[in-house]
Each structure stands twice: as structure tokens, then as C-alpha cells.
Design a protein around this motif. Structure first.
Motif, PDB file in Angstrom:
ATOM      1  N   ASP A  19     -34.197  59.240 -75.153  1.00 55.66           N
ATOM      2  CA  ASP A  19     -33.018  59.190 -74.289  1.00 55.66           C
ATOM      3  C   ASP A  19     -33.090  60.200 -73.145  1.00 55.66           C
ATOM      4  O   ASP A  19     -32.733  59.881 -72.013  1.00 55.66           O
ATOM      5  N   VAL A  20     -33.538  61.397 -73.452  1.00 58.20           N
ATOM      6  CA  VAL A  20     -33.636  62.456 -72.445  1.00 58.20           C
ATOM      7  C   VAL A  20     -35.001  63.126 -72.559  1.00 58.20           C
ATOM      8  O   VAL A  20     -35.465  63.393 -73.669  1.00 58.20           O
ATOM      9  N   VAL A  21     -35.619  63.397 -71.427  1.00 57.65           N
ATOM     10  CA  VAL A  21     -36.890  64.120 -71.414  1.00 57.65           C
ATOM     11  C   VAL A  21     -36.743  65.314 -70.478  1.00 57.65           C
ATOM     12  O   VAL A  21     -36.143  65.204 -69.402  1.00 57.65           O
TER      13      VAL A  21
ATOM     14  N   ASP B 161     -40.778  63.927 -61.811  1.00 58.92           N
ATOM     15  CA  ASP B 161     -40.911  63.108 -60.600  1.00 58.92           C
ATOM     16  C   ASP B 161     -41.916  61.983 -60.806  1.00 58.92           C
ATOM     17  O   ASP B 161     -41.711  60.851 -60.353  1.00 58.92           O
ATOM     18  N   LYS B 162     -43.022  62.301 -61.485  1.00 57.77           N
ATOM     19  CA  LYS B 162     -44.050  61.291 -61.741  1.00 57.77           C
ATOM     20  C   LYS B 162     -43.496  60.183 -62.640  1.00 57.77           C
ATOM     21  O   LYS B 162     -43.747  58.995 -62.409  1.00 57.77           O
ATOM     22  N   LEU B 163     -42.728  60.566 -63.655  1.00 60.08           N
ATOM     23  CA  LEU B 163     -42.142  59.582 -64.565  1.00 60.08           C
ATOM     24  C   LEU B 163     -41.094  58.728 -63.858  1.00 60.08           C
ATOM     25  O   LEU B 163     -40.952  57.536 -64.149  1.00 60.08           O
ATOM     26  N   ILE B 164     -40.371  59.327 -62.906  1.00 61.68           N
ATOM     27  CA  ILE B 164     -39.434  58.546 -62.096  1.00 61.68           C
ATOM     28  C   ILE B 164     -40.204  57.517 -61.279  1.00 61.68           C
ATOM     29  O   ILE B 164     -39.816  56.340 -61.181  1.00 61.68           O
ATOM     30  N   GLY B 165     -41.315  57.952 -60.686  1.00 61.34           N
ATOM     31  CA  GLY B 165     -42.147  57.048 -59.896  1.00 61.34           C
ATOM     32  C   GLY B 165     -42.708  55.897 -60.707  1.00 61.34           C
ATOM     33  O   GLY B 165     -42.911  54.792 -60.185  1.00 61.34           O
ATOM     34  N   GLU B 166     -42.946  56.164 -61.998  1.00 58.85           N
ATOM     35  CA  GLU B 166     -43.478  55.117 -62.881  1.00 58.85           C
ATOM     36  C   GLU B 166     -42.385  54.216 -63.433  1.00 58.85           C
ATOM     37  O   GLU B 166     -42.674  53.231 -64.121  1.00 58.85           O
ATOM     38  N   GLY B 167     -41.128  54.582 -63.179  1.00 57.42           N
ATOM     39  CA  GLY B 167     -40.024  53.790 -63.706  1.00 57.42           C
ATOM     40  C   GLY B 167     -39.657  54.122 -65.134  1.00 57.42           C
ATOM     41  O   GLY B 167     -38.836  53.428 -65.745  1.00 57.42           O
ATOM     42  N   ARG B 168     -40.225  55.207 -65.678  1.00 58.17           N
ATOM     43  CA  ARG B 168     -39.930  55.601 -67.062  1.00 58.17           C
ATOM     44  C   ARG B 168     -38.666  56.451 -67.154  1.00 58.17           C
ATOM     45  O   ARG B 168     -38.055  56.556 -68.218  1.00 58.17           O
ATOM     46  N   VAL B 169     -38.310  57.105 -66.044  1.00 56.11           N
ATOM     47  CA  VAL B 169     -37.070  57.889 -65.965  1.00 56.11           C
ATOM     48  C   VAL B 169     -36.234  57.301 -64.844  1.00 56.11           C
ATOM     49  O   VAL B 169     -36.746  56.987 -63.765  1.00 56.11           O
ATOM     50  N   THR B 170     -34.940  57.162 -65.110  1.00 57.55           N
ATOM     51  CA  THR B 170     -34.064  56.513 -64.143  1.00 57.55           C
ATOM     52  C   THR B 170     -33.239  57.537 -63.370  1.00 57.55           C
ATOM     53  O   THR B 170     -32.854  58.574 -63.897  1.00 57.55           O
ATOM     54  N   GLY B 171     -32.962  57.231 -62.114  1.00 55.05           N
ATOM     55  CA  GLY B 171     -32.131  58.103 -61.289  1.00 55.05           C
ATOM     56  C   GLY B 171     -32.865  59.346 -60.842  1.00 55.05           C
ATOM     57  O   GLY B 171     -34.084  59.458 -60.972  1.00 55.05           O
ATOM     58  N   ALA B 172     -32.113  60.300 -60.315  1.00 53.88           N
ATOM     59  CA  ALA B 172     -32.687  61.560 -59.845  1.00 53.88           C
ATOM     60  C   ALA B 172     -32.864  62.514 -61.019  1.00 53.88           C
ATOM     61  O   ALA B 172     -32.135  62.458 -62.008  1.00 53.88           O
ATOM     62  N   ARG B 173     -33.831  63.411 -60.890  1.00 50.13           N
ATOM     63  CA  ARG B 173     -34.003  64.442 -61.916  1.00 50.13           C
ATOM     64  C   ARG B 173     -32.885  65.473 -61.762  1.00 50.13           C
ATOM     65  O   ARG B 173     -32.295  65.619 -60.686  1.00 50.13           O
TER      66      ARG B 173
ATOM     67  N   GLY C  55     -34.590  67.768 -66.221  1.00 48.59           N
ATOM     68  CA  GLY C  55     -34.306  66.717 -67.178  1.00 48.59           C
ATOM     69  C   GLY C  55     -34.115  65.381 -66.499  1.00 48.59           C
ATOM     70  O   GLY C  55     -33.781  65.308 -65.311  1.00 48.59           O
ATOM     71  N   GLY C  56     -34.326  64.341 -67.253  1.00 51.96           N
ATOM     72  CA  GLY C  56     -34.097  62.996 -66.760  1.00 51.96           C
ATOM     73  C   GLY C  56     -33.709  62.072 -67.895  1.00 51.96           C
ATOM     74  O   GLY C  56     -34.016  62.330 -69.065  1.00 51.96           O
ATOM     75  N   VAL C  57     -33.009  61.014 -67.556  1.00 52.43           N
ATOM     76  CA  VAL C  57     -32.611  59.999 -68.537  1.00 52.43           C
ATOM     77  C   VAL C  57     -33.694  58.932 -68.584  1.00 52.43           C
ATOM     78  O   VAL C  57     -34.103  58.394 -67.549  1.00 52.43           O
ATOM     79  N   CYS C  58     -34.179  58.648 -69.776  1.00 51.48           N
ATOM     80  CA  CYS C  58     -35.234  57.647 -69.923  1.00 51.48           C
ATOM     81  C   CYS C  58     -34.681  56.260 -69.604  1.00 51.48           C
ATOM     82  O   CYS C  58     -33.586  55.896 -70.053  1.00 51.48           O
ATOM     83  N   ALA C  59     -35.442  55.499 -68.837  1.00 52.20           N
ATOM     84  CA  ALA C  59     -34.993  54.173 -68.409  1.00 52.20           C
ATOM     85  C   ALA C  59     -34.748  53.250 -69.594  1.00 52.20           C
ATOM     86  O   ALA C  59     -33.887  52.362 -69.537  1.00 52.20           O
TER      87      ALA C  59
ATOM     88  N   GLN D 111     -27.427  55.586 -72.213  1.00 55.78           N
ATOM     89  CA  GLN D 111     -27.598  56.330 -70.965  1.00 55.78           C
ATOM     90  C   GLN D 111     -26.377  57.158 -70.602  1.00 55.78           C
ATOM     91  O   GLN D 111     -26.503  58.255 -70.047  1.00 55.78           O
ATOM     92  N   GLU D 112     -25.185  56.677 -70.892  1.00 56.09           N
ATOM     93  CA  GLU D 112     -23.985  57.448 -70.575  1.00 56.09           C
ATOM     94  C   GLU D 112     -23.955  58.753 -71.367  1.00 56.09           C
ATOM     95  O   GLU D 112     -23.694  59.833 -70.823  1.00 56.09           O
ATOM     96  N   ALA D 113     -24.252  58.675 -72.670  1.00 49.95           N
ATOM     97  CA  ALA D 113     -24.291  59.879 -73.511  1.00 49.95           C
ATOM     98  C   ALA D 113     -25.422  60.793 -73.076  1.00 49.95           C
ATOM     99  O   ALA D 113     -25.282  62.025 -73.097  1.00 49.95           O
ATOM    100  N   ALA D 114     -26.549  60.206 -72.674  1.00 48.87           N
ATOM    101  CA  ALA D 114     -27.685  61.009 -72.206  1.00 48.87           C
ATOM    102  C   ALA D 114     -27.316  61.788 -70.955  1.00 48.87           C
ATOM    103  O   ALA D 114     -27.655  62.967 -70.806  1.00 48.87           O
ATOM    104  N   ARG D 115     -26.578  61.138 -70.045  1.00 48.64           N
ATOM    105  CA  ARG D 115     -26.139  61.837 -68.830  1.00 48.64           C
ATOM    106  C   ARG D 115     -25.152  62.952 -69.163  1.00 48.64           C
ATOM    107  O   ARG D 115     -25.153  64.019 -68.527  1.00 48.64           O
TER     108      ARG D 115
END
Length: 233
Positions: free
Chosen positions: A54-56, A64-76, A193-197, A202-206
């Protein structure tokens, strides 16, 4: 831990801090959190390969790399800034580390030395290269196995001089922290931190991430050898 618990995975540098934050968050919200940690490079590979969580929390460039890969959603969300410290085994000679020249001399004199395979280790290799001593000391560098703290290698005598995030050294038995790297050569790693896609919560993760970035936990971050970061990408 029940099946609805949030799963949070982090690198070792923030393990103790995040464990306490997860417990506090759970007490205040009733949302259970399963926090685990491993070497940062390993965690990034696991998330990149699709491991469910849920959270990494990792170094900002890894997020940033995981966001680019689509594994993390939204901004870090940047959580803490962490500097590198230097340690020797308890009872060993304590070289001076007050200046850049002190640290260079200590590295050249050390029978063995160790640093992480993460961002701080990459930085140190470049620093040693700039000093012109990397090839001289390369054979003395002890590479820590994944998930093994540099401080433990210092404590058991496998490395005479250890460099790692202060948060990972400050509570280990059997070592003495000589101090942080001098300002002239200090490197600060931002852990984010980031929320995993793939998270189904996701709401609880945020909510967890927002709590970990709130002013009420700033002092706890300092107690763990890190500084709060209020910047977001």
C-alpha cells in the motif's frame, strides 16, 4: 495482523522511525499497519516487479523511478532528510572526523571500511574518486550483504570504519558514532513515500502518508537522527 492492514515497505534507514509512526497512526485511527523493511535496492526491485503493498518509503529518486514505471501513483511525499555519519567499533581508536581532510586521512588509514549500496554509498565512491584514493582503498571496502547494517559489520570487526545514515548507526550496540560527515562533504538523502498503484486501500494509504508528514511527528523524526522535510515533489 488482519487482512485489511495497510502494508508499508521501506528501506532500512527509516525502519525504526516508521515502525513507531505506524504504531502511533494505528492507535489514533484504528487502521492497522504492517511495516517491514529491507535494503533499499531490494525494496525498489520488489515493487518494480509488482509486489503488492500500500505504501512504499525509499530515497526520493527511487520513488520517482517507481512513479515513472507506474508502480506508485500520484506525486511523492518527502518525509525526512537524512545525513551520513561515521562509526568505529567500541574500544577502537577514534580518528578525527571534524574536517574533510580528517575524513580523507581516516579513510586512507583504515584497515577496512564499509558503506551502504544505496545513495550514500554511491556518493562516497564519487567522493573517494575525487580525492584520488578510490583505487587505493578499493580492496579494503567491505560490501554489506542486502539488509545487513554497516554498523553491524563495524561492531563485529569486519569493518574498521563504517559510513551510514545516522538513523541506522545511532542505536546499535558495539559501535561508537564519531559524528556526522563534515558540512563540506555531507550528503543529505531525502526519503519519500508514495502510494502503490496496486493498493486496494489508497485512501487509507494517503492518510498514513499525511500523518507521517504532519507537524506532530517532527520531533520523533529528530529523535531518530533525521530532519523533517516539508517539500513535496
Amino acid at each position: 495482523m488482519n487482512s485489511t492492514a495497510l502494508k508499508m515497505i521501506s528501506s532500512m534507514a527509516t525502519r525504526e522511525l516508521l515502525s513507531q509512526l505506524a504504531e502511533q497512526f494505528s492507535r489514533e485511527t484504528g487502521i492497522a499497519v504492517q511495516a517491514e523493511a529491507a535494503g533499499g535496492v531490494e525494496v525498489a526491485k520488489r515493487i518494480s516487479a509488482g509486489e503488492a503493498c500500500d505504501v512504499v518509503v525509499l530515497a526520493s529518486n527511487a520513488i520517482d523511478k517507481l512513479i515513472g514505471e507506474g508502480r506508485v501513483t500520484g506525486a511523492r511525499l518527502d518525509l525526512v532528510r537524512s545525513g551520513v555519519a561515521i562509526a568505529v567499533r567500541e574500544g577502537a581508536a577514534r580518528p578525527l572526523v571534524r574536517t574533510e581532510e580528517d575524513v580523507k586521512a581516516a579513510v586512507e588509514a583504515a584497515e577496512s571500511l564499509s558503506y551502504s549500496t544505496g545513495p550514500s554509498g554511491v556518493y562516497l565512491e564519487k567522493l573517494f574518486e575525487r580525492w584520488g584514493i578510490l583505487e587505493k582503498v578499493r580492496s579494503r571496502i567491505v560490501v554489506p550483504p542486502p539488509g545487513v547494517p554497516v554498523g553491524s559489520l563495524v561492531a563485529d570487526g569486519r569493518a574498521a570504519l563504517g559510513f551510514q545514515q545516522l538513523s541506522e548507526l545511532m542505536n546499535l550496540k558495539g559501535i561508537v558514532v564519531l559524528g556526522p560527515l563534515p558540512d563540506a562533504i555531507q550528503t543529505m538523502t531525502v526519503f519519500s513515500g508514495g502510494v502503490c498503484a496496486a493498493s486496494a486501500q489508497q485512501e487509507a494509504a494517503r492518510k498514513l502518508l499525511a500523518f507521517m508528514n504532519s507537524p506532530q511527528v517532527a520531533q520523533l523524526k529528530r529523535e531518530h537522527g533525521m530532519e523533517p522535510s516539508t517539500a513535496t515533489a
